[in-house]
Design an enzyme around this catalytic site. Sequence first.
Site, PDB file in Angstrom:
ATOM      1  N   ASN A  34       0.869  -1.175   0.000  1.00  0.00           N
ATOM      2  CA  ASN A  34       0.000   0.000   0.000  1.00  0.00           C
ATOM      3  C   ASN A  34       0.907   1.227   0.000  1.00  0.00           C
ATOM      4  OD1 ASN A  34      -1.809   2.043   0.524  1.00  0.00           O
ATOM      5  ND2 ASN A  34      -2.357   1.356   2.587  1.00  0.00           N
ATOM      6  N   LYS A  36       0.241   4.242  -0.304  1.00  0.00           N
ATOM      7  CA  LYS A  36      -0.379   5.447   0.272  1.00  0.00           C
ATOM      8  C   LYS A  36      -0.072   6.653  -0.630  1.00  0.00           C
ATOM      9  CE  LYS A  36      -0.237   3.234   4.728  1.00  0.00           C
ATOM     10  NZ  LYS A  36      -0.203   3.342   6.183  1.00  0.00           N
ATOM     11  N   HIS A  87      -9.514   1.231   4.597  1.00  0.00           N
ATOM     12  CA  HIS A  87      -8.268   1.425   5.349  1.00  0.00           C
ATOM     13  C   HIS A  87      -8.539   2.385   6.511  1.00  0.00           C
ATOM     14  CE1 HIS A  87      -4.235   2.662   6.394  1.00  0.00           C
ATOM     15  NE2 HIS A  87      -3.840   1.534   5.833  1.00  0.00           N
ATOM     16  N   GLU A 105      -6.969   4.815   7.605  1.00  0.00           N
ATOM     17  CA  GLU A 105      -6.748   6.233   7.305  1.00  0.00           C
ATOM     18  C   GLU A 105      -7.954   6.815   6.576  1.00  0.00           C
ATOM     19  OE1 GLU A 105      -2.916   5.641   5.451  1.00  0.00           O
ATOM     20  OE2 GLU A 105      -2.155   5.029   7.406  1.00  0.00           O
ATOM     21  N   GLU A 135      -5.713  -4.933  10.376  1.00  0.00           N
ATOM     22  CA  GLU A 135      -4.668  -3.941  10.626  1.00  0.00           C
ATOM     23  C   GLU A 135      -4.970  -3.207  11.934  1.00  0.00           C
ATOM     24  OE1 GLU A 135      -2.565  -2.678   6.773  1.00  0.00           O
ATOM     25  OE2 GLU A 135      -4.353  -1.460   6.957  1.00  0.00           O
ATOM     26  N   GLY A 160       2.216   2.223  10.795  1.00  0.00           N
ATOM     27  CA  GLY A 160       3.179   3.321  10.672  1.00  0.00           C
ATOM     28  C   GLY A 160       3.859   3.697  11.972  1.00  0.00           C
ATOM     29  N   SER A 187       3.167  -2.129  10.448  1.00  0.00           N
ATOM     30  CA  SER A 187       4.613  -2.201  10.707  1.00  0.00           C
ATOM     31  C   SER A 187       5.208  -3.564  10.393  1.00  0.00           C
ATOM     32  CB  SER A 187       4.927  -1.774  12.150  1.00  0.00           C
ATOM     33  OG  SER A 187       4.543  -0.434  12.360  1.00  0.00           O
TER      34      SER A 187
END
Length: 252
Positions: A9, A11, A97, A99, A169, A175, A215
């Site tokens: 991904n 991003k 996701h 985010e 996730e 991250g 991560s």
Amino acid sequence: MRKKIVAGNWKMNMELSEGVALATGINKYFKSEPLKEKEAILCTPFIHLGIVSTLLNAPGVTAGAQNCSEHKSGAYTGEVSAAMIRSTGASTVIIGHSERRSYYHEDDMLLAAKTAEALRNNLRVIFCCGEVLSEREDNNHFAVVKRQLEKGIFVLPEEEFRKCIIAYEPVWAIGTGVTATPAQAQEMHHFIRELVAGKYGKNVADDTTILYGGSCKASNAAELFANPDVDGGLIGGASLSREEFCNIVNAL
Ligand code: PGA
């Protein structure tokens, strides 16, 4: 048999020339080291998708998007439809996701609509779920993931659900450099597979690919992927390096 998959991904990273160079490098690597019974998916920004889909030709290496509109077409300035994604040759789209859920306020109902639209256009969906830190600390993580799946994809008929890949996730691991332990990942993946079995039956559950994200990198991928219910990974930061990404795929 369920598929083993590593999806990158990207991003909002990489200008066009950088992304093309990265995809070209990954493609070249998997032409010389062909993938066997596993798949690598590069989920690029929309800008890169047409050219990256066209250049990828190593068997098992494909392109995907990171989001799509819930609408078919029309006056939705700035949006990209599932049909447009499909028209580039890309085969997959990430939906839900964390985010997107938090920064763009995408709720369960919207994500169900996006998933349905993606499937209508023959895209495979990587549907993301996962709890934030406070939810885990309050021991609510199982309930949160259950709700996200029930509202987002358990509304689908079986044949549509079969085109979905689930990505667990934990938001606190995305991250942050803090990875879920292999035991934490396995515990949640097993829980998810049981939920799928409860809804669609054991055969479907056995065939469902469940990815871990948060991560995940070359140095910890093997121990995460060694778990019986972890079928691969959704990789953010580490997917921006050809070497890291290829090593993660090799760890699978
Ligand atoms: P990360 O991101 O690997 O950088 O933690 C994973 C993701 O958000 O998909």
